[in-house]
Design an enzyme around this catalytic site. Structure first.
Site, PDB file in Angstrom:
ATOM      1  N   ASP A  39      41.671  32.519  44.952  1.00  0.00           N
ATOM      2  CA  ASP A  39      42.333  32.940  43.870  1.00  0.00           C
ATOM      3  C   ASP A  39      42.583  31.567  42.927  1.00  0.00           C
ATOM      4  O   ASP A  39      42.587  31.561  41.925  1.00  0.00           O
ATOM      5  CB  ASP A  39      43.741  32.724  44.428  1.00  0.00           C
ATOM      6  CG  ASP A  39      44.094  34.109  45.299  1.00  0.00           C
ATOM      7  OD1 ASP A  39      44.943  34.330  46.029  1.00  0.00           O
ATOM      8  OD2 ASP A  39      43.427  34.978  44.739  1.00  0.00           O
ATOM      9  N   ASP A  54      40.769  43.703  44.489  1.00  0.00           N
ATOM     10  CA  ASP A  54      41.672  42.708  45.118  1.00  0.00           C
ATOM     11  C   ASP A  54      42.752  43.784  45.772  1.00  0.00           C
ATOM     12  O   ASP A  54      43.275  43.704  47.048  1.00  0.00           O
ATOM     13  CB  ASP A  54      42.180  41.666  44.647  1.00  0.00           C
ATOM     14  CG  ASP A  54      42.603  40.762  45.536  1.00  0.00           C
ATOM     15  OD1 ASP A  54      43.381  39.756  45.071  1.00  0.00           O
ATOM     16  OD2 ASP A  54      42.483  40.786  46.610  1.00  0.00           O
TER      17      ASP A  54
END
Lengths: 487, 258
Positions: free
Chosen positions: A405, A274
C-alpha cells in the site's frame, strides 16, 4: 526467461487493529474478531526461481471462531460508564491509529516526491521498460498507445494473479523454506543494490564526490542494519524507517520503469484485484487467511508496517516463510517485508501513541517482488489475542499496513508530481485524497472489523483528484495566479 | 530569485498557520483528522468551481480577452460561494457525526467540541486555500528569473505571501464565526461571513495595486479576528488573565504552578 526474474509481489496489506481488552466494547463479535489476526502481505515472485509467491496470510476477520483463544477479560457489561468511556476511547483510539498510519504514509510520499523533484534520474525516459511491460508507449497514434498500455497492464496483472495463486499453493503445501529464501534474497537486493543506485544518483545530482571505499562502507552498513532490522530484531523506529525507505525505493523504481498510461491502468487494475482478492470467497488472499487460521499459524506478513511492536509467537519459528526474489534483468524489484509478530508474554502495554515499551519483534520476512507485478492486499484484521502455544493472550494495540500500500500510494503521488507538468497543486490534491481514502478505509475497518483492502478507496480518490486537478483546476489556478486573484 | 525570497515568502505565508497547527492541533489525532477532512472539502469545492469555469471557457469565445477576464471573475465569485456552501456542508456533516457519536455513547460530552471543530475546519480550509494559491509561486521563486521584467510589479512574491497569510487566517476566523452562526441560527452572521469572503476576493481584482487590495484585506482580517475572538468566548478579561499568566483554569489544566 531464465535471466528474467520476475517477481510478482502480492502485497497484502493488512491492517490490524488490536484492541485492548479493557477497552473493547463487550460485544461478542468483537471478541471473536480479536482472536483472528492474520495479515496478508504481498509477495514477489522470481522468474528463474520458479516464482515463489509469498503470501502472508491475512486473517479473515469475518470468521467468528478463534483458534483456541480464550476471550480476554471483558469488562462487565453492566457498567454504563465503561461503555461511555469505551465509546470515547474507541473514537480516540481509532483516531490515534489513523494518525499512526498517516505519518509513515506521509513520510514515504514526501521522500518519493522530494526525490522525483530533485533527482532527474527517476524521471528520465528508459528505452526498454520492464520485462513485464513489453509494449512501448511511444507510438504514433493514441489508439495504439491505449492498446499497448492495456496489454501491458494485462500482462502485469496476470503475472500478479499467477504469483498469488502460486503463493497460496506454496503456503498450502508448506514450502516455507522456499518462501523464506526468496524473501531474504529480495530484501538483500533491495537494500543493497537499489539503495546503491539511489545514492549514486543523489550524489550525481548534487555533484558530491565520493570514493568507492566510503560508498562501500556506507552501503554495507546500511544494508546489514536493514537486514537485521527487517528480518531479525531491531528498534521499532529503525525498522519503521527502513520499511518506509524500502517502500519509497520500490515506488521510485515503479515510477521510473512503468510507462505512463500503463502505470495508471495498473493502479486501477490492482485496486480492483485487491478488492476482489480480499473480499471474494475464492480470492487467494482470503484463502490464505483462512488456511493460516485453520493451521493456527501467524500469516507471515510479506511486508507489513507495524505501528507498534508486536507480540511474540513461540511457534512461529518453524513456519516463518521467507522469500527471496531474484531479479534477472530488470533492476526493478519489490521487496516486501513480512513481519511476524509474536505476542509478548509480558505485561499489557497501554497504548499511548503507539509507543509500547515492551514489544519484541522476532522476525520479519521480506518479500521482494520483481518488477513485474506487485499486489497489494490489505487486510484489516484484528490480531488474534492468543495463539495456542502462547499462554499470554495479551493484545497490543497497533495498526498494520502492508508495504504494498505504501508503495502504490507513493507511486501515485510521485507520478502526479512528475506528469502534471510539475504542478504542485496536483501533488497536494492527490496527497490529501489518499489520506482521506486511508481514513475512510480505517473507518470501515472500525465498523466492519474484518479484513479490508487498503488500496481501492485511496487509489480511486487519488486518481479522480489527479485527473480532475490536472485538467480542470490547474488552468483555473494558473489564470488566477497570473492575475493575482485570490479565491 | 534567491533562497531568501523563497524562505521568506514561505514563512510569511505559512508561518502563523504552521505555528497554530504545531501548538494546538498536532498533538490531538482527532483534530488532525478533521483538519485534513476540512482541506478535502475545500478541495472538492474548488474542483466543482473549476469544472464549471472550464466548461464555460470551452463554450465561450477564446479570443476575446475581456470575455475571458469576465469568465474568470465569474469563476472567482462562484468559487467563493461554493467554498462557503461546502463549509456549511462540512458543518452539517460534523453535526450529524457528533450527534451520532453522542447518541451512541450516551455521554454528556463529546470528544471534540463544535468550537474546536470550527477552528480546526477553518484552519483546514485555510491551509488548502493558501497552499493552492501560493505553492506554485513559491516553487517558481526557487528557480532563476527576474521579477517584473516586463513591467509588472516587482513585489509579486511578497504580496502573494502576505495575501496568502491573510487568507489562511481569514479562513480560520470565518470558520469559527460561521459554525457559531449556524449553531445559534444567526443567519445575518452567516451572510456577513460570505459577504466578507466575497469582498476580500473581489479586492484582489485590483492587483497589482497592492495598497488597494492588501490594506483593506488586513483591516477585514483584524475585524474578523476580533469577531471570532468574541465568538469563541474570549473577552478582554480573559485576554488579560492569559497574558499575565493568571488564568487559573488554564494553569491547572497545564499543571503549571503559579
Amino acid at each position: 526467461m531464465a535471466n528474467n526474474a520476475e517477481d510478482v509481489e502480492n502485497n497484502m496489506v493488512s491492517i490490524k487493529q488490536d484492541q485492548q481488552e479493557s477497552n473493547t466494547a463487550p460485544e461478542p463479535i468483537q471478541q471473536q474478531q480479536e482472536a483472528t489476526g492474520t495479515r496478508v502481505r504481498s509477495r514477489g515472485g522470481s522468474g528463474p526461481g520458479g516464482g515463489d509467491s509469498e503470501d502472508g496470510g491475512g486473517g479473515s476477520g469475518s470468521s467468528p471462531e478463534q483458534n483456541g483463544q480464550p476471550p480476554t477479560s471483558r469488562p462487565s457489561r453492566g457498567v454504563e460508564n465503561e461503555e461511555d468511556e469505551d465509546e470515547e476511547m474507541t473514537l480516540k483510539y481509532g483516531a490515534k491509529h489513523v494518525i499512526m498510519l498517516f505519518v509513515p504514509v506521509t513520510l514515504c510520499m514526501v521522500v518519493v516526491v522530494a526525490t522525483i523533484k530533485s533527482v532527474s534520474f527517476y524521471t528520465q525516459n528508459v528505452g526498454q521498460g520492464m520485462i513485464y511491460t513489453p509494449f512501448p508507449e511511444k507510438t504514433d497514434t493514441v489508439a495504439e498507445r491505449a492498446v499497448n498500455s492495456i496489454l501491458n497492464a494485462t500482462i502485469m496483472i496476470t503475472v500478479i494473479i499467477v504469483m498469488t495463486f502460486v503463493l497460496v499453493l506454496l503456503y498450502k503445501y508448506r514450502c516455507y523454506k522456499v518462501i523464506h529464501g526468496w524473501l531474504f534474497l529480495s530484501s538483500l537486493l533491495l537494500l543493497f543494490f537499489f539503495s546503491y543506485i539511489y545514492l549514486t544518483e543523489v550524489f550525481k545530482t548534487y555533484n558530491v564526490a565520493m570514493d568507492y571505499f566510503t560508498l562501500a562502507i556506507i552501503i554495507w552498513n546500511f544494508g546489514v542494519v536493514g537486514m537485521m532490522c527487517i528480518h531479525w530484531k531491531g528498534p521499532l523506529r529503525l525498522q519503521q524507517a527502513y520499511l518506509i525507505m524500502i517502500s519509497a525505493l520500490m515506488a521510485l523504481v515503479f515510477i521510473k520503469y512503468l510507462p505512463e498510461w500503463t502505470a495508471w491502468l495498473i493502479l486501477v487494475v490492482i485496486s480492483v484485484y485487491d478488492l476482489l482478492a480480499v473480499l471474494c470467497p475464492i480470492g487467494p488472499l482470503r484463502i490464505l487467511v483462512e488456511t493460516a487460521q485453520e493451521r493456527n499459524e501467524p500469516i507471515f506478513p510479506a511486508l507489513i508496517y507495524s505501528s507498534t511492536m508486536v507480540w511474540l509467537v513461540n511457534m512461529a519459528d518453524t513456519d516463518r516463510p521467507k522469500r527471496s526474489s531474484e531479479e534477472a534483468g530488470s533492476p526493478q524489484q519489490e521487496t516486501q517485508e513480512a513481519a511476524v509478530a509474536s505476542p509478548v508474554p509480558s505485561s499489557p502495554s497501554q497504548d499511548n501513541g503507539g509507543f509500547t515499551s515492551s514489544w519484541v519483534r522476532q522476525q520479519q520476512h521480506q518479500l521482494g517482488p520483481l518488477q513485474s507485478t506487485e499486489e497489494t492486499r490489505r487486510e484489516i484484521q484484528q490480531m488474534p489475542s492468543a495463539r495456542p502455544p502462547v499462554e499470554d493472550d495479551e493484545e497490543e494495540r497497533g495498526v498494520k499496513l502492508g508495504l504494498g500500500d505504501f508503495i502504490f500510494y507513493s507511486m501515485l503521488v510521485g507520478k502526479a508530481s512528475v506528469t502534471a507538468g510539475g504542478d504542485w497543486n496536483t501533488t497536494l490534491a492527490c496527497f490529501v485524497a489518499i489520506l482521506i481514502g486511508l481514513c475512510l478505509t480505517l473507518l470501515l475497518l472500525a465498523i466492519f472489523k474484518k479484513a479490508l483492502p487498503a488500496l481501492p478507496i485511496s487509489i480511486f480518490f487519488g486518481l479522480v483528484f489527479y485527473f480532475a486537478t490536472g485538467n480542470l483546476v490547474r488552468p483555473f489556478m494558473d489564470k488566477l495566479a497570473l492575475h493575482q486573484f485570490y479565491i | 530569485m534567491t533562497a531568501a525570497v523563497f524562505f521568506g515568502c514561505t514563512f510569511i505565508a505559512f508561518g502563523p498557520a504552521i505555528a497554530l497547527f504545531l501548538f494546538t492541533i498536532a498533538r490531538e489525532p482527532l483534530r488532525v483528522i478533521f483538519l485534513i477532512a476540512g482541506a478535502f472539502f475545500w478541495l472538492v469545492s474548488l474542483l466543482l468551481a473549476s469544472l464549471v469555469w472550464f466548461i464555460s471557457v470551452q463554450i465561450s469565445n477564446k479570443d476575446s480577452a475581456s470575455q475571458q477576464k469576465g469568465l474568470l471573475i465569474f469563476g472567482v465569485v462562484l468559487s467563493v460561494l461554493l467554498q462557503e456552501t461546502f463549509r456549511f456542508a462540512y458543518y452539517k456533516l460534523l453535526k450529524k457525526a457528533n450527534e451520532g457519536l453522542l447518541a451512541l455513547s450516551q455521554e454528556e460530552t463529546m470528544p471534540i467540541s463544535i468550537r474546536q471543530l470550527a477552528y480546526v475546519s477553518g484552519l483546514g480550509f485555510g491551509f488548502m486555500s493558501g497552499a493552492f494559491s501560493v505553492v506554485n509561486i513559491l516553487a517558481d521563486s526557487v528557480g532563476p528569473g527576474t521579477v517584473g521584467i516586463h513591467g509588472d510589479s516587482q513585489h509579486y512574491f511578497l504580496s502573494s505571501a502576505f495575501m496568502t497569510m491573510a487568507i489562511i487566517l481569514l479562513h480560520m476566523f470565518w470558520g469559527v464565526v460561521f459554525f457559531d452562526a449556524c449553531e445559534k441560527q444567526r443567519w445575518w452572521a452567516l451572510a456577513a461571513v460570505v459577504t466578507s469572503h466575497l469582498v476580500v476576493s473581489c479586492l484582489t481584482f485590483q492587483n497589482p495595486e497592492y495598497v488597494a487590495s492588501l490594506v483593506p484585506t488586513y483591516i477585514i482580517l483584524f475585524l474578523m479576528g476580533v469577531w471570532a475572538f468574541y465568538t469563541a468566548g474570549g473577552s478582554l478579561r480573559n485576554l488579560k488573565l492569559c497574558l499575565t499568566c493568571k488564568d487559573k483554569d488554564f494553569l491547572l489544566a497545564n499543571h503549571r504552578p503559579r
